[in-house]
Design a protein around this motif. Sequence first.
Motif, short mmCIF file in Angstrom:
data_model
loop_
_atom_site.label_atom_id
_atom_site.label_comp_id
_atom_site.label_asym_id
_atom_site.label_seq_id
_atom_site.Cartn_x
_atom_site.Cartn_y
_atom_site.Cartn_z
N GLU A 50 0.81 -1.36 0.05
CA GLU A 50 -0.15 0.03 0.27
C GLU A 50 0.49 1.19 0.05
OE1 GLU A 50 -3.07 0.03 3.05
OE2 GLU A 50 -3.54 -1.68 2.39
N ASN A 52 -0.66 4.75 -0.40
CA ASN A 52 -1.29 5.57 -0.04
C ASN A 52 -2.87 5.65 0.78
OD1 ASN A 52 0.59 7.95 -0.22
ND2 ASN A 52 0.23 7.64 -2.31
N GLY A 53 -3.08 4.49 0.41
CA GLY A 53 -4.00 3.71 1.26
C GLY A 53 -4.52 2.44 0.77
N HIS A 55 -6.87 1.98 -1.63
CA HIS A 55 -6.65 1.81 -3.59
C HIS A 55 -5.76 2.10 -3.76
CE1 HIS A 55 -11.06 1.11 -1.87
NE2 HIS A 55 -11.36 1.85 -0.77
N ASP A 56 -4.83 2.40 -2.67
CA ASP A 56 -3.49 2.67 -3.87
C ASP A 56 -2.60 1.88 -3.44
OD1 ASP A 56 -1.88 4.29 -4.86
OD2 ASP A 56 -1.54 5.66 -3.46
N HIS A 181 -12.93 7.66 -7.99
CA HIS A 181 -12.98 6.68 -6.36
C HIS A 181 -13.09 7.70 -5.41
CE1 HIS A 181 -12.70 4.40 -3.17
NE2 HIS A 181 -13.39 3.15 -3.56
N ASP A 183 -12.33 7.71 -2.55
CA ASP A 183 -10.89 7.90 -1.70
C ASP A 183 -10.14 9.00 -2.45
OD1 ASP A 183 -11.85 6.32 -0.03
OD2 ASP A 183 -10.96 4.73 0.18
N TYR A 184 -10.39 9.55 -3.08
CA TYR A 184 -10.20 10.44 -4.41
C TYR A 184 -10.09 11.86 -4.44
CZ TYR A 184 -7.45 6.32 -4.96
OH TYR A 184 -6.87 5.10 -4.76
N THR A 185 -10.80 12.21 -3.06
CA THR A 185 -11.71 13.87 -3.50
C THR A 185 -11.93 14.51 -2.46
OG1 THR A 185 -13.96 12.38 -3.44
CG2 THR A 185 -13.48 12.59 -5.44
N LYS A 190 -16.20 15.95 -4.47
CA LYS A 190 -17.10 15.29 -4.20
C LYS A 190 -18.49 15.98 -4.41
CE LYS A 190 -15.97 11.68 -0.86
NZ LYS A 190 -14.20 12.50 -0.59
#
Length: 285
Positions: A50, A52-53, A55-56, A181, A183-185, A190
């Motif tokens: 991972e 930065n999280g 999802h990254d 996604h 998570d990237y906003t 958003k």
Amino acid sequence: MTERRTTGEDDFLAHVLAGGTTEVEEAVRKAAAAEILPRFRQLGADDIVEKNGPHDLVTVADRAAEAHLTASLTALLPGSVVVGEEAVHADPAVYEALKGDAPVWIVDPVDGTRQFVRGEAGFCTLVALARRGEVLASWTFAPVLEEMAVAVRGRGATLNGQPIRSGAPAAGAVLEVATSHPDYTTPDQKRALLALRTEGVGPRPCGSAGLEYLAVARGELDAVAFSWEYAWDHAAGLLLVAEAGGADLTLTGEPFRVTGGNALPFTAARDAATAERVRALLAAR
């Protein structure tokens, strides 16, 4: 020495812009064959990290493929530099090369790493060639799907050697839009993306950005709306969409700049009218 190198750069760029993309296609295919496909569905827990999280993610395949492409692409074009996702993660200063005079290879070795990790076919390798902030050519390769999309500025877009056109959405049809996604906003982004949840628009979460751009370019998806601007995710796809007949706009109505500083979110769509429709919804938050 500098003068000879510049002449060589100009010769190669002219060659690519005249449609001579085969050498780069071969380099991309070889990197995938050597570093990505042997690891597909073969990753161990220690091969995935991972950044930065959750999802990254980055895998051993991402790093090995980027190293492979860095060597092969700079050999094709002496004097060029590479701005790759993993190199920038290690040293953010590498990104500044996009603003310089040297030709730049913009590389995402595995776009859709989450899909790759899950053993799904929906990932690709993205390569774009840019100079002074202008993207000149791009390659989108989905190795499991055996799809190679190529775009050259002013010469159109192809998929497996056949021309593709984005066309326009059917009148009255619900617009299908792939979006970032959450998570990237940021909170503002958003809210902007939530504006797409309206009558006549069908937003959905995006998969691999490169394959979503390809879907727009081939007329299978109406638009994308993204809230991040890393060049390796967007440079190849934006040129592909543009050369297929599409258009892109940032939140303030300007074209996307690969060098950064864009008003986000931004959109790329099958045609100019759809891009403006999506942009207007995003701006009305």
